[in-house]
Enzyme design. Sequence first.
Site, PDB file in Angstrom:
ATOM      1  NE  ARG A   1      59.038   7.454  93.982  1.00  0.00           N
ATOM      2  CZ  ARG A   1      59.350   6.862  95.125  1.00  0.00           C
ATOM      3  NH1 ARG A   1      60.465   6.162  95.228  1.00  0.00           N
ATOM      4  NH2 ARG A   1      58.566   6.972  96.179  1.00  0.00           N
TER       5      ARG A   1
ATOM      6  CE  LYS B   1      47.834   6.061  97.104  1.00  0.00           C
ATOM      7  NZ  LYS B   1      49.038   5.940  97.933  1.00  0.00           N
TER       8      LYS B   1
END
Length: 461
Positions: A314, A240
């Site tokens: 997920r 990130k």
Amino acid sequence: MPLKFANGDTSSIPVHVVKKDAFKGWLASQPEEVASWLGRTGFEAEAGESQLVPGASGNPQMAVVGYGTAKSRARGRFHIARAARALPKGTYHIASGLIGPALEEAALGWLLASYRFDRYRKQKPQKARLKAPKGVDAARLEVIAEGEALTRDLINTPASDMGPDELESVFLALADQHSASAAIISGDDLLKHNFPMIHAVGRASDRTPRLLDMRWGTAGPMLTLVGKGVCFDTGGLNLKPSSSIGLMKKDMGGAAAALGLAHMIMSLGLRLRLRVLVPAVENSVSGNAFRPQDILTSRKGLTVEINNTDAEGRLVLADALALADEEKPDCLISMATLTGAARVAVGPDLAPYFADDSGFVGALEAAAAQVCDPVWRMPFWSPYENLIEPGIADLDNAPKGGFAGAITAALFLRRFVENSPKYAHFDIYGWQPTAAPARPKGGVGQATRAILEALPSILEI
């Protein structure tokens, strides 16, 4: 810091809540000294505005709190909590102006306004305390406030002190508090018990990945909560940027919300069987980190091509959902700080959710309005299923293009649920970016109060 009503105090100052359009009429019914004082102070009954009115001795004889107009009230919630923060030291009771759900909202807001995160720095307590109003279930509101405080504390604690180990400790303490059973599967045992994607996401960290499993209750319908417990998310090898990594201590906000809700359910003794699953990991960077273009085989047997290691939530949820679904619970709910796309769609204040069952949707929407815990339904849009099918594997964890990111993530999760008649996924933010009434800047629960209120209808208990 316990969030409790001041029921032990024998005396208290009455609080009169007045709508702006009724203020003149109310003022005309008051003694001249009250009307004169409020006129000199410029009080106009704006939403959350408060004014203490002295008596002849100089001691306060009442507090007046504005309730604004219907339009101004619609632009926020917990308006009375502003007064709770502004009024001077003392014990108060709501004497007039509110009934029913509005009175309950005011009482809960007052409790939540007294929340302080004081683990690292001493915080000044709220000076104004409230006696439990007549006509509300005070014990229930205190339990709800406790659950919310747990959620906030977990999110606010930095990853240095809230990794998988520490989250497990909180999990076990909660289970012990409510005489629930708990089991932990960690490290390479995740592979032995067929949780390959939880292991893959967490293996790069020196903080061992694990699956936390709690059970409570022996009778009634079964509810399973699955909360994303990514205690810190670097993004993995798809690292990130600094603009995105700063708040990643909150990436276990789904687990925090699930545990706060679980505390409410167990404390209130709802007649149901509860299971709580939390995949607790840290998504880190090291030589054995999972890679873009890797293909993982999930617990369910579906293969997943990794096209972005930053779409890890997920993956861990999928293995946990597959486990939960094997038991065919009457209702299965996943909660996660899953996608930036959800934030772009509805901002930080709304909790987007996905559900197909009309009974669930109707009960949740009614409950959310009742308890001022806003949610917003998003679609499980089946025509987008092809976007999560890369061709080389059954599923793609990060479809290219950027369109409908929250929906494709929800569709991904739905692939792991086949046997649960009522499945809902909540893509929450878990963070209050600026202080608001009853919600200081920092971690916050979302949708938990709405779910709690809706459960009797959803599960017919």
